[in-house]
Design an enzyme around this catalytic site. Sequence first.
Site, PDB file in Angstrom:
ATOM      1  N   LYS A 116       0.836  -1.220   0.000  1.00 43.33           N
ATOM      2  CA  LYS A 116       0.000   0.000   0.000  1.00 43.33           C
ATOM      3  C   LYS A 116       0.862   1.258   0.000  1.00 43.33           C
ATOM      4  O   LYS A 116       0.454   2.275  -0.561  1.00 43.33           O
ATOM      5  CB  LYS A 116      -0.961   0.001   1.197  1.00 43.33           C
ATOM      6  CG  LYS A 116      -1.959  -1.150   1.133  1.00 43.33           C
ATOM      7  CD  LYS A 116      -3.406  -0.727   1.182  1.00 43.33           C
ATOM      8  CE  LYS A 116      -4.263  -1.842   0.647  1.00 43.33           C
ATOM      9  NZ  LYS A 116      -5.625  -1.912   1.094  1.00 43.33           N
ATOM     10  N   LYS A 200      -4.043 -10.396  -7.151  1.00 46.29           N
ATOM     11  CA  LYS A 200      -5.279 -10.616  -6.396  1.00 46.29           C
ATOM     12  C   LYS A 200      -6.396  -9.710  -6.931  1.00 46.29           C
ATOM     13  O   LYS A 200      -6.141  -8.548  -7.252  1.00 46.29           O
ATOM     14  CB  LYS A 200      -4.960 -10.272  -4.927  1.00 46.29           C
ATOM     15  CG  LYS A 200      -6.116 -10.373  -3.971  1.00 46.29           C
ATOM     16  CD  LYS A 200      -5.696  -9.953  -2.556  1.00 46.29           C
ATOM     17  CE  LYS A 200      -6.272  -8.598  -2.221  1.00 46.29           C
ATOM     18  NZ  LYS A 200      -6.540  -8.339  -0.802  1.00 46.29           N
ATOM     19  N   LYS A 203     -10.722  -4.726  -4.476  1.00 50.46           N
ATOM     20  CA  LYS A 203     -11.731  -3.688  -4.710  1.00 50.46           C
ATOM     21  C   LYS A 203     -11.104  -2.331  -4.983  1.00 50.46           C
ATOM     22  O   LYS A 203     -11.749  -1.452  -5.515  1.00 50.46           O
ATOM     23  CB  LYS A 203     -12.756  -3.633  -3.574  1.00 50.46           C
ATOM     24  CG  LYS A 203     -12.248  -3.338  -2.202  1.00 50.46           C
ATOM     25  CD  LYS A 203     -13.436  -3.183  -1.272  1.00 50.46           C
ATOM     26  CE  LYS A 203     -13.443  -4.170  -0.124  1.00 50.46           C
ATOM     27  NZ  LYS A 203     -12.422  -3.912   0.898  1.00 50.46           N
TER      28      LYS A 203
END
Length: 336
Positions: A116, A200, A203
């Site tokens: 992130k 992966k 969202k």
Amino acid sequence: MSENQKKTIFSGVQPSGKLTLGNYLGAIRNFPILQQSYHCIYCVVDMHAITVRQEAAALRRATLEVLAQYIACGLDPEKSILFIQSHVPAHAELAWVLNCFTMFGEASRMTQFKDKSAKHADNINVGLFTYPVLMAADILLYQADLVPVGVDQSQHIEICRDIAGRFNGLYPGTFVMPEGYYPKAGEGAKINSLADPRMKMSKSDPNPGGCILLMDKPEDIMRKFKRAVTDSEASIVMDPVGKPGVSNLIQIYALATGKTIAEVENEFAGKGYGEFKPAVGEAVVELLRPIRERTEQLLASKDYLEQVYTQGAQKAAYLARKTLDKVYRKVGFVAR
Ligand code: ATP
Ligand code: LTN
């Protein structure tokens, strides 16, 4: 089993966007199965979601949507405690104490933090760094035995266990040691992006083609599956390393239809992608149709949702407070 012998389950999902087929197959699908034989507590973790910038109105909408989808996916507010994390202040309070029992080095090793940070290089905030500590607080507050999550969360479960172990070492008998409860390989452990099958399905993926949303309309689902990235060798066999795209689709089709991987391979032996991809699309459309319709109905019943999250927070706060009081006593805070 008597009520007191039942073990406790805790899990959470971030309202950081719209829920995906990966969230459903990897985690939420298992939540209702567990509510018969466990005390279940399921949270919408809005405080985790703000570790990445969110627009306030969108976050509010997404929070209610995750709650509605919990119910639409089969969670019963009479059987499970459903609540919103920011409604129970004990999460932030325990997280502070646990911050003081978490080492800088161990938090630095978290791959989600590294990923992130790379993705949001302009906003590497301290909340992103202490994200796993807040998650440990979520779990330990309820003395959870089991935590159903996708395998991508295993490192966060491990750090939670390390923190609990360290705290219990100093103050014996404080926390129950939780365990991760993961789907098996091939049973939704990791659903990958349709656009980049080595990644992966997420969202927060900027490429909307890679991601099936639970609220997608049937025509969007069909289009995304027809365009799913596969390979040039048109055989439908499971080979996650050599054929990640097809293997991902086989797994999705098997889960959506309840068939085994071998049954799927047999069904499509000698057939090509032109037949297989729409079949996967149709199976997913049927899997998601009742969830989408029920979510839409629930989102139109704001009063009902409010009643669910208000009662859920009351029950959760009572349980959380008991653990927090114990922790405060053990570390030496003067009782209020
Ligand atoms: P974000 O993209 O915002 O990081 P996310 O899509 O990874 O979010 P989370 O809210 O972090 O979703 O995860 C909710 C649950 O869904 C977790 O238990 C996680 O392990 C599971 N999960 C998420 N994506 C997948 C996936 N692609 N395959 C299997 N399980 C998944
Ligand atoms: N990090 C989790 C969401 C989460 C969670 C939790 C899951 C926050 N707190 C407690 C289980 C238990 C994720 O799925 N990304």
